[in-house]
Design a protein around this motif. Structure first.
Motif, PDB file in Angstrom:
ATOM      1  N   ASN A 179       0.627  -1.283   0.007  1.00  0.00           N
ATOM      2  CA  ASN A 179       0.071  -0.099  -0.011  1.00  0.00           C
ATOM      3  C   ASN A 179       0.804   1.411  -0.104  1.00  0.00           C
ATOM      4  OD1 ASN A 179      -2.916  -0.535   0.061  1.00  0.00           O
ATOM      5  ND2 ASN A 179      -2.485  -1.674   1.655  1.00  0.00           N
ATOM      6  N   TYR A 219       1.763   3.457  -3.117  1.00  0.00           N
ATOM      7  CA  TYR A 219       1.255   4.415  -3.405  1.00  0.00           C
ATOM      8  C   TYR A 219       0.841   5.835  -2.773  1.00  0.00           C
ATOM      9  CZ  TYR A 219       0.187   0.276  -6.330  1.00  0.00           C
ATOM     10  OH  TYR A 219       0.319  -0.828  -7.035  1.00  0.00           O
ATOM     11  N   TYR A 239      -4.836  -2.502  -1.134  1.00  0.00           N
ATOM     12  CA  TYR A 239      -6.042  -1.890  -1.568  1.00  0.00           C
ATOM     13  C   TYR A 239      -5.736  -0.458  -2.473  1.00  0.00           C
ATOM     14  CZ  TYR A 239     -10.418   0.726  -1.097  1.00  0.00           C
ATOM     15  OH  TYR A 239     -11.507   1.677  -1.291  1.00  0.00           O
ATOM     16  N   LEU A 240      -4.862   0.247  -2.093  1.00  0.00           N
ATOM     17  CA  LEU A 240      -4.545   1.349  -2.722  1.00  0.00           C
ATOM     18  C   LEU A 240      -4.416   0.996  -4.259  1.00  0.00           C
ATOM     19  CD1 LEU A 240      -2.655   3.724  -0.229  1.00  0.00           C
ATOM     20  CD2 LEU A 240      -5.082   3.858  -0.913  1.00  0.00           C
ATOM     21  N   LEU A 268      -7.590   0.820  -5.571  1.00  0.00           N
ATOM     22  CA  LEU A 268      -8.449   2.337  -5.547  1.00  0.00           C
ATOM     23  C   LEU A 268      -8.068   3.121  -6.863  1.00  0.00           C
ATOM     24  CD1 LEU A 268     -10.541   4.040  -3.722  1.00  0.00           C
ATOM     25  CD2 LEU A 268      -8.354   5.028  -2.677  1.00  0.00           C
ATOM     26  N   LEU A 269      -6.787   2.784  -7.141  1.00  0.00           N
ATOM     27  CA  LEU A 269      -6.076   3.705  -8.312  1.00  0.00           C
ATOM     28  C   LEU A 269      -6.164   2.972  -9.644  1.00  0.00           C
ATOM     29  CD1 LEU A 269      -3.009   5.061  -6.343  1.00  0.00           C
ATOM     30  CD2 LEU A 269      -5.135   6.161  -6.853  1.00  0.00           C
ATOM     31  N   PHE A 287      -5.415  -3.588   3.687  1.00  0.00           N
ATOM     32  CA  PHE A 287      -5.317  -2.170   3.996  1.00  0.00           C
ATOM     33  C   PHE A 287      -4.239  -1.710   4.648  1.00  0.00           C
ATOM     34  CE2 PHE A 287      -9.618  -3.573   3.912  1.00  0.00           C
ATOM     35  CZ  PHE A 287     -10.427  -3.041   3.136  1.00  0.00           C
ATOM     36  N   TYR A 340     -11.407   2.703   4.439  1.00  0.00           N
ATOM     37  CA  TYR A 340     -11.434   2.143   3.314  1.00  0.00           C
ATOM     38  C   TYR A 340     -12.315   1.012   3.360  1.00  0.00           C
ATOM     39  CZ  TYR A 340      -7.953   5.314   1.280  1.00  0.00           C
ATOM     40  OH  TYR A 340      -7.494   6.484   0.906  1.00  0.00           O
ATOM     41  N   SER A 400     -15.856   1.331   2.411  1.00  0.00           N
ATOM     42  CA  SER A 400     -16.204   1.342   0.984  1.00  0.00           C
ATOM     43  C   SER A 400     -16.302   0.195   0.296  1.00  0.00           C
ATOM     44  CB  SER A 400     -14.843   2.333   0.197  1.00  0.00           C
ATOM     45  OG  SER A 400     -14.955   3.523   0.696  1.00  0.00           O
ATOM     46  N   VAL A 401     -15.450  -0.881   0.717  1.00  0.00           N
ATOM     47  CA  VAL A 401     -15.452  -2.083   0.379  1.00  0.00           C
ATOM     48  C   VAL A 401     -16.889  -2.807   0.632  1.00  0.00           C
ATOM     49  CG1 VAL A 401     -14.579  -4.424   0.337  1.00  0.00           C
ATOM     50  CG2 VAL A 401     -12.875  -2.503   0.280  1.00  0.00           C
ATOM     51  N   HIS A 423     -19.499  -1.743  -1.711  1.00  0.00           N
ATOM     52  CA  HIS A 423     -19.416  -2.320  -2.858  1.00  0.00           C
ATOM     53  C   HIS A 423     -19.908  -3.955  -2.915  1.00  0.00           C
ATOM     54  CE1 HIS A 423     -16.965  -3.649  -6.658  1.00  0.00           C
ATOM     55  NE2 HIS A 423     -17.056  -4.808  -6.003  1.00  0.00           N
TER      56      HIS A 423
END
Length: 349
Positions: free
Chosen positions: A44, A47, A94-95, A98-99, A112, A139, A142-143, A146
């Motif tokens: 992670n 990023y 995770y990042l 996300l990106l 994470f 974070y 958000s998952v 989803h």
């Protein structure tokens, strides 16, 4: 002709469903969500504009690709090895998802963890922007959304109730306290540990609201005996003051988990793992200076030839060999290192 194609299509779908069923049965849990620090960070921090990174040699020298990945290890770390034990794919950072650097539906979990981070938001701030535990949990929410969108509310809750939520953090908070005179002036050791536990307790309750029921929570190790600590002390001795605070924190952590289970979150199950019981050794495998631990593992660092007989990869992180021993212990140990159950038992609940 159309009938024949339909039969073939049905047969193909049937075969694929059998394979899918077999694969899902091979997985011991539906998913695993990892929260924590560099011990379980799989990249992670690659990023983030921070200096707490491991995306350069000699890190990753024993990883399958032989390349650095952002893991603070010579190879796989505890997050990877836990996934192997559970027959799950190792979650990408995770990042990266996300990106848009990787694609994932999060059905088998997410990682994470952020190197240098801690339970408290201020921990590791000198390294640049990191992901403290509170941000990692944010974070995860958000998952969760989803998964609800993909599986429906009941489907997501059912899947998450059988999944594992692994929390490996606290090491950097306690190490920071031992080095920061301002923190020590403002807080007694007990007050500082209590503040850590209060935040951690709140984040566990937050995860519970959003589906978490099975937790793996690790205590902190004997941080005062890490090579990075020994290298700073006369005679390369352990920092017994820091070790004492680790013991006190772990005791409080164990009590907090018992209280949550008995009074507030009675539907949770957990496995607490006491890493402090493992024997420490002196020198790091990769680094420079005294005990190979005065400077981090860098491309110019000295690297030991046999990583399998070193507990520490660098000044504070375990080798892959050590992580394998730790993961084996948390998975099958009857009682010496785990409480109130080991990971295999937790999976079966």
């Amino acid at each position: 002709m159309a009938f024949g194609i339909s039969l073939l299509s049905l047969f193909t779908l049937f075969a694929l469903s059998i394979l899918s069923f077999a694969y899902s049965k091979a997985q011991m849990v539906p998913a695993m969500f990892i929260f924590g620090d560099s011990v379980v960070d799989v990249g992670n921090n690659n990023y983030l504009p921070c200096v707490a990174r491991a995306d350069f040699p000699n890190n990753g020298i024993d990883f399958p690709t032989k390349k650095p990945t952002g893991r603070f290890s010579n190879g796989k770390n505890a997050a990877d090895l836990l996934a192997e034990k559970l027959n799950l794919p190792s979650s990408p950072p995770y990042l990266s998802l996300l990106l848009g650097k990787n694609d994932s539906s999060f059905l088998t979990g997410a990682n994470f963890a952020s190197g240098g981070s801690g339970i408290l938001n201020g921990t590791g701030r000198a390294f640049g922007p990191l992901l403290p535990l509170t941000k990692q949990v944010a974070y995860y929410l958000s998952v969760y959304e989803h998964l609800v969108h993909k599986l429906g509310s009941n489907g997501a809750k059912k899947r998450l109730s059988k999944s594992l939520f692994v929390i490996v953090t606290g090491n950097n908070d306690l190490s920071s306290y031992s080095r920061d005179s301002d923190l020590r002036k403002r807080n007694t050791p007990q007050q500082y540990s209590d503040s850590m536990l209060l935040v951690l307790k709140g984040q566990i309750k937050r995860l519970h609201i959003f589906g978490a029921r099975k937790f793996v929570v690790t205590g902190v190790g004997s941080l005062g005996c890490s090579p990075s600590q020994r290298s700073q002390n006369e005679g390369e001795r352990c920092d017994e003051s820091l070790n004492s605070q680790c013991v006190s924190y772990n005791k409080g952590l164990k009590s907090m988990l018992q209280e949550l289970k008995s009074k507030k979150l009675m539907d949770i199950h957990y496995s607490y793992f006491d890493t402090r019981r493992f024997t420490e050794v002196r020198a790091a495998c990769c680094g420079l200076g005294k005990l190979n631990a005065e400077f981090p593992c860098l491309p110019i660092s000295t690297v030991c030839s046999n990583r399998s007989n070193h507990v520490f990869w660098d000044g504070s992180h375990p080798t892959e060999a050590t992580d394998r021993v730790l993961v084996d212990a948390i998975f099958d140990d009857p009682s010496h290192y785990t409480f109130p159950m080991n990971l295999r038992q937790l999976v079966a609940v």
